[in-house]
Each structure stands twice: as C-alpha cells, then as structure tokens.
Design an enzyme around this catalytic site. Structure first.
Site, PDB file in Angstrom:
ATOM      1  N   ARG A 122     -35.133  45.618  76.770  1.00 57.61           N
ATOM      2  CA  ARG A 122     -34.675  45.516  75.374  1.00 57.61           C
ATOM      3  C   ARG A 122     -33.504  46.480  75.122  1.00 57.61           C
ATOM      4  O   ARG A 122     -32.374  46.069  74.928  1.00 57.61           O
ATOM      5  CB  ARG A 122     -35.845  45.828  74.425  1.00 57.61           C
ATOM      6  CG  ARG A 122     -35.575  45.487  72.975  1.00 57.61           C
ATOM      7  CD  ARG A 122     -34.781  46.519  72.201  1.00 57.61           C
ATOM      8  NE  ARG A 122     -35.418  47.834  72.141  1.00 57.61           N
ATOM      9  CZ  ARG A 122     -34.855  48.890  71.598  1.00 57.61           C
ATOM     10  NH1 ARG A 122     -33.638  48.812  71.074  1.00 57.61           N
ATOM     11  NH2 ARG A 122     -35.478  50.062  71.590  1.00 57.61           N
ATOM     12  N   ASP A 123     -33.775  47.775  75.177  1.00 58.94           N
ATOM     13  CA  ASP A 123     -32.755  48.761  74.805  1.00 58.94           C
ATOM     14  C   ASP A 123     -31.585  48.707  75.782  1.00 58.94           C
ATOM     15  O   ASP A 123     -30.423  48.874  75.407  1.00 58.94           O
ATOM     16  CB  ASP A 123     -33.395  50.160  74.810  1.00 58.94           C
ATOM     17  CG  ASP A 123     -32.695  51.124  73.880  1.00 58.94           C
ATOM     18  OD1 ASP A 123     -31.523  50.886  73.565  1.00 58.94           O
ATOM     19  OD2 ASP A 123     -33.318  52.127  73.489  1.00 58.94           O
ATOM     20  N   HIS A 161     -38.261  59.040  72.539  1.00 58.73           N
ATOM     21  CA  HIS A 161     -37.335  58.046  73.070  1.00 58.73           C
ATOM     22  C   HIS A 161     -35.959  58.709  73.176  1.00 58.73           C
ATOM     23  O   HIS A 161     -35.232  58.799  72.194  1.00 58.73           O
ATOM     24  CB  HIS A 161     -37.341  56.885  72.059  1.00 58.73           C
ATOM     25  CG  HIS A 161     -36.420  55.758  72.328  1.00 58.73           C
ATOM     26  ND1 HIS A 161     -36.861  54.517  72.716  1.00 58.73           N
ATOM     27  CD2 HIS A 161     -35.071  55.652  72.247  1.00 58.73           C
ATOM     28  CE1 HIS A 161     -35.830  53.693  72.839  1.00 58.73           C
ATOM     29  NE2 HIS A 161     -34.727  54.369  72.573  1.00 58.73           N
ATOM     30  N   HIS A 205     -32.154  59.153  74.656  1.00 56.82           N
ATOM     31  CA  HIS A 205     -30.991  58.636  75.385  1.00 56.82           C
ATOM     32  C   HIS A 205     -30.343  59.831  76.074  1.00 56.82           C
ATOM     33  O   HIS A 205     -30.335  60.931  75.538  1.00 56.82           O
ATOM     34  CB  HIS A 205     -30.026  57.931  74.426  1.00 56.82           C
ATOM     35  CG  HIS A 205     -30.518  56.571  74.042  1.00 56.82           C
ATOM     36  ND1 HIS A 205     -30.014  55.419  74.594  1.00 56.82           N
ATOM     37  CD2 HIS A 205     -31.510  56.187  73.211  1.00 56.82           C
ATOM     38  CE1 HIS A 205     -30.662  54.376  74.090  1.00 56.82           C
ATOM     39  NE2 HIS A 205     -31.578  54.818  73.247  1.00 56.82           N
ATOM     40  N   CYS A 214     -23.271  51.091  75.393  1.00 52.66           N
ATOM     41  CA  CYS A 214     -22.283  50.101  74.996  1.00 52.66           C
ATOM     42  C   CYS A 214     -20.894  50.636  75.336  1.00 52.66           C
ATOM     43  O   CYS A 214     -20.516  51.707  74.875  1.00 52.66           O
ATOM     44  CB  CYS A 214     -22.426  49.874  73.497  1.00 52.66           C
ATOM     45  SG  CYS A 214     -21.103  48.901  72.833  1.00 52.66           S
ATOM     46  N   ASN A 256     -30.903  55.127  78.128  1.00 52.87           N
ATOM     47  CA  ASN A 256     -32.067  56.019  78.038  1.00 52.87           C
ATOM     48  C   ASN A 256     -32.159  56.819  79.333  1.00 52.87           C
ATOM     49  O   ASN A 256     -31.508  56.496  80.320  1.00 52.87           O
ATOM     50  CB  ASN A 256     -33.356  55.192  77.915  1.00 52.87           C
ATOM     51  CG  ASN A 256     -33.389  54.347  76.675  1.00 52.87           C
ATOM     52  OD1 ASN A 256     -32.792  53.289  76.635  1.00 52.87           O
ATOM     53  ND2 ASN A 256     -34.071  54.815  75.665  1.00 52.87           N
TER      54      ASN A 256
HETATM   55  N1  COA Z   1     -33.763  36.335  63.903  1.00 52.30           N
HETATM   56  C1  COA Z   1     -32.852  35.347  63.923  1.00 52.30           C
HETATM   57  N2  COA Z   1     -31.961  35.141  62.949  1.00 52.30           N
HETATM   58  C2  COA Z   1     -31.996  35.965  61.883  1.00 52.30           C
HETATM   59  C3  COA Z   1     -32.918  37.017  61.808  1.00 52.30           C
HETATM   60  C4  COA Z   1     -33.834  37.196  62.874  1.00 52.30           C
HETATM   61  N3  COA Z   1     -34.727  38.164  62.871  1.00 52.30           N
HETATM   62  N4  COA Z   1     -32.705  37.664  60.648  1.00 52.30           N
HETATM   63  C5  COA Z   1     -31.707  37.044  60.026  1.00 52.30           C
HETATM   64  N5  COA Z   1     -31.278  36.027  60.781  1.00 52.30           N
HETATM   65  C6  COA Z   1     -30.204  35.078  60.481  1.00 52.30           C
HETATM   66  C7  COA Z   1     -30.349  34.468  59.096  1.00 52.30           C
HETATM   67  O1  COA Z   1     -31.186  33.351  59.135  1.00 52.30           O
HETATM   68  C8  COA Z   1     -28.941  34.119  58.757  1.00 52.30           C
HETATM   69  O2  COA Z   1     -28.559  32.944  59.443  1.00 52.30           O
HETATM   70  P1  COA Z   1     -27.590  31.848  58.817  1.00 52.30           P
HETATM   71  O3  COA Z   1     -26.290  32.564  58.590  1.00 52.30           O
HETATM   72  O4  COA Z   1     -27.523  30.799  59.867  1.00 52.30           O
HETATM   73  O5  COA Z   1     -28.262  31.455  57.557  1.00 52.30           O
HETATM   74  C9  COA Z   1     -28.153  35.258  59.368  1.00 52.30           C
HETATM   75  O6  COA Z   1     -28.972  35.772  60.421  1.00 52.30           O
HETATM   76  C10 COA Z   1     -27.850  36.356  58.379  1.00 52.30           C
HETATM   77  O7  COA Z   1     -29.045  36.718  57.735  1.00 52.30           O
HETATM   78  P2  COA Z   1     -29.161  38.043  56.846  1.00 52.30           P
HETATM   79  O8  COA Z   1     -30.542  38.123  56.307  1.00 52.30           O
HETATM   80  O9  COA Z   1     -28.028  38.051  55.858  1.00 52.30           O
HETATM   81  O10 COA Z   1     -29.032  39.154  57.920  1.00 52.30           O
HETATM   82  P3  COA Z   1     -27.818  40.109  58.206  1.00 52.30           P
HETATM   83  O11 COA Z   1     -26.630  39.350  58.648  1.00 52.30           O
HETATM   84  O12 COA Z   1     -27.689  41.069  57.093  1.00 52.30           O
HETATM   85  O13 COA Z   1     -28.402  40.887  59.496  1.00 52.30           O
HETATM   86  C11 COA Z   1     -30.278  41.717  60.758  1.00 52.30           C
HETATM   87  C12 COA Z   1     -29.568  41.665  59.411  1.00 52.30           C
HETATM   88  C13 COA Z   1     -31.324  42.778  60.675  1.00 52.30           C
HETATM   89  C14 COA Z   1     -30.902  40.369  61.022  1.00 52.30           C
HETATM   90  C15 COA Z   1     -29.231  41.979  61.852  1.00 52.30           C
HETATM   91  O14 COA Z   1     -28.392  43.039  61.456  1.00 52.30           O
HETATM   92  C16 COA Z   1     -29.880  42.341  63.155  1.00 52.30           C
HETATM   93  O15 COA Z   1     -30.542  41.517  63.769  1.00 52.30           O
HETATM   94  N6  COA Z   1     -29.702  43.568  63.629  1.00 52.30           N
HETATM   95  C17 COA Z   1     -30.303  44.033  64.853  1.00 52.30           C
HETATM   96  C18 COA Z   1     -29.647  45.256  65.306  1.00 52.30           C
HETATM   97  C19 COA Z   1     -30.295  45.763  66.565  1.00 52.30           C
HETATM   98  O16 COA Z   1     -31.048  45.101  67.234  1.00 52.30           O
HETATM   99  N7  COA Z   1     -29.960  46.993  66.882  1.00 52.30           N
HETATM  100  C20 COA Z   1     -30.462  47.631  68.043  1.00 52.30           C
HETATM  101  C21 COA Z   1     -31.868  48.058  67.923  1.00 52.30           C
HETATM  102  S1  COA Z   1     -32.031  49.738  67.445  1.00 52.30           S
HETATM  103 ZN    ZN Z   2     -32.873  53.469  72.216  1.00 53.15          ZN
END
Ligand code: COA
Ligand code: ZN
Length: 307
Positions: free
Chosen positions: A15-16, A207, A209, A240, A249
C-alpha cells in the site's frame, strides 16, 4: 534493558510503497509479492487502499488485489479507506481489517484527502458504526504525527485529540505516522509518554518513514518506551520522485534483521524476507534502499555471504 521477546511487524509496502511508485505495478506482481510475504511469515499486510483512482492511480486495482489474497490462516490483510465510499468498496471486497487515516496537520489533511480534520473525523464516525456492525477491525492512522512539511511542528496535543476521537469510535489500534521523516528518538519517547494515559488498552503502532535516516533509531526508542508494533515496507519501498521530502518506510528486512540479532522475534523467516525485497526491486524496476538484499544477512560463521 528489558527488551520484549517479540514484536509485531506490519508490512505496508503493497500500500504505502506501491502508492508512490512512479510506475503502475501489475496486479499479478502485487499479488505475488503479497503471497511471498505471507509465505515468509509476515502476519499482517496492508495490501491496498480503496481511495479514488484519480487520486492514487497506482492502487486503482484494489478490488482485483483483494479478490486474490492468499488468505493464509493466521495472517491479516488490511486496506486503507478514506471515506464511506472507500469503506463500502472494502466491505464488498471482503476485507476484515480496515484503516482510517487523517493527518494531525490541517494543511496536510487538506492536500491529502481534500477534507478538514473535522470533516474526516465526521466521516469516520459514520464509517466506524458501519464497520463495527459488520464485524470489521479498525486501525486509525495519525499521519504527520511528528511534524508536517507545510506546518512544521505538530504538538502532542494535536495527536492526542485525534487519538481520543479514534478510541471513542472503537478502533483497536492507533498507528502514528511520521509521514515525511521528521521524528527523532527523543520526540518519539515524548510522544509515546504523552499518549499512554489516553491510549489505555488501545494498541499503539509506529510508522516511520526513513526520509532522513532516523527510522530505525526511532523504532529502538519506541521499543524502549514499550511499543511492540511497527509498520515497515519491504525493500524500503515508497517515495514519490515528485516530492523532495517523501521517501519510503524503513525497510522490513533491515528492521527484522536487526531485531533478530537483538534476540527479538518477529516470526518471520529473514532469508525469505530478503528474497521478497529482491522481488520488490525486480517488479518496481529500481534499486530499493533496503540494505540486507545487498549486504546479505550477518553470517556468524565468518564465511562470505552468498549474494
Ligand atoms: N473510491 C473510489 N472513488 C471515489 C472514492 C473512493 N473511496 N471517493 C470518492 N471517489 C470518487 C467520487 O465518486 C467522485 O467521482 P466522480 O467524479 O466520477 O463522481 C470523485 O472521486 C470525487 O469525489 P469527491 O468526494 O469530491 O472526492 P475528492 O475528489 O474530494 O477526493 C478522496 C477525496 C479522499 C476520495 C481523495 O482525495 C483520495 O482518495 N485521496 C487518497 C489520498 C491517499 O491515499 N493518500 C495516501 C495515503 S496517506
Ligand atoms: Zn506512510
């Protein structure tokens, strides 16, 4: 010094690590790495994130990975869920363990999940009810717990507040993330000491890094404060190329190698783990920062290592 007889290793590389690889790693290869880690005796593996595929395209195959888990008895496979949509996907995919995540720094949380800390916590309260009703176990991450690249210092009370909320939601474990490698052994000690009264029976994971080379020293400080659960990435995966301060990590094989030399068991076969790290380097197509795949494990018989 009384060290524990054993500690728990949580492998977060799939994942990470994979989330920040520049290239998409094929699903088959991800699954094979998870299989190899399970066979090496790693009992807890974070396999993917049910996040938006636009936000993290490298993990857009989460359903496919979840469907092909080796399901080795006694091994738990977990996934990150940022919001209700992610939780519903994880449940449909049959996950029994999920992880919520929020940053202790407001700016980092905004950049990471486009929500304020309060908005994340509000979503988690609803998610937690659903997860607990479905019999899932929850881990709660506090990212940027030891410092934030945008806001600088993070105070223990900011972390405490989130941990308190998590505990009220019914999580079974908190993982404190040093997302960009700003922790040091003294800060780790102070953080653990200040959190002990808040944590009660809730398990604590760390955790780290290894962005600035303090990762393993931080683990040792945490062990000295009684911590027994550590997240790490095979090969030291992660980092990244677009971010100056992001990196992998601590490498699972290096941590396990050191712990075993200290007589602290992990239940993991170190030779098999080193092979997993070499496999991770092959499938990402790059030299990874872990040391043991190059140096070889220590051989006390004095014969040169077979590399
Ligand atoms: N899985 C799949 N799609 C998702 C989702 C999820 N968990 N959450 C939101 N979406 C989709 C929505 O359905 C929407 O799709 P559409 O444009 O086709 O309608 C789109 O993403 C935007 O949705 P929204 O609620 O406005 O989300 P956002 O764009 O503000 O993004 C997160 C918020 C949290 C979903 C996004 O920033 C994210 O996944 N971040 C993860 C970051 C990460 O993993 N960081 C590392 C870990 S520490
Ligand atoms: Zn991490």
């Amino acid at each position: 010094m009384n060290f524990p007889k054993s500690v728990t290793i949580v492998e977060v590389g799939p994942r990470d690590g994979f989330q920040s690889e520049p290239l998409f790693v094929a699903t088959d290869k991800k699954v094979e790495l998870i299989e190899r880690l399970s066979e090496a005796g790693v009992k807890r593996i974070e396999i993917t994130s049910f996040v938006s595929p636009e936000a993290v395209p490298q993990l857009s195959d989460s359903e496919l990975v979840a469907a092909r888990l080796p399901k080795k008895p006694g091994t738990s496979y977990s996934a990150l869920t940022p919001n209700l949509r992610g939780l519903e996907r994880a449940i449909r995919a049959g996950m029994a363990d999920i992880a919520l995540f929020v940053s202790a720094s407001e700016t980092h949380n905004q950049k990471n999940v486009r929500m304020s800390i309060e908005e994340s916590l509000r979503a988690f309260r609803q998610m937690a009810r659903k997860a607990l009703n479905g019999g899932l176990r929850m881990r709660g991450y506090v990212a940027t717990a030891f410092g934030c690249e945008y806001e600088g210092r993070v105070l223990p009370k900011q972390v405490e507040r989130i941990v308190t909320e998590y505990i009220a939601m019914g999580i079974s474990e908190v993982s404190l993330g040093d997302t960009t490698g700003m922790a040091n052994p003294l800060a780790v000690r102070e953080m653990i000491r200040s959190l002990k009264p808040v944590l009660g029976q809730t398990a604590l994971a760390l955790h780290f890094h290894d962005t600035r080379g303090t990762g393993i020293a931080n683990v040792l400080a945490a062990i000295e404060e009684g911590a027994q659960i550590f997240d790490c990435s095979i090969g030291g995966l992660g980092g990244c190329p677009a971010s100056r301060t992001s990196s992998g990590n601590i490498a699972t094989e290096d941590l396990v190698g050191m712990l075993h030399e200290m007589g602290i068991d992990t239940g993991i076969d170190l030779d098999a783990l080193i092979e997993c790290a070499r496999y991770a380097a092959r499938i990402t197509g790059r030299q990874l920062p872990g040391r043991l795949p190059n140096a070889g494990r220590i051989n006390w018989n004095g014969t040169a290592p077979d590399l």
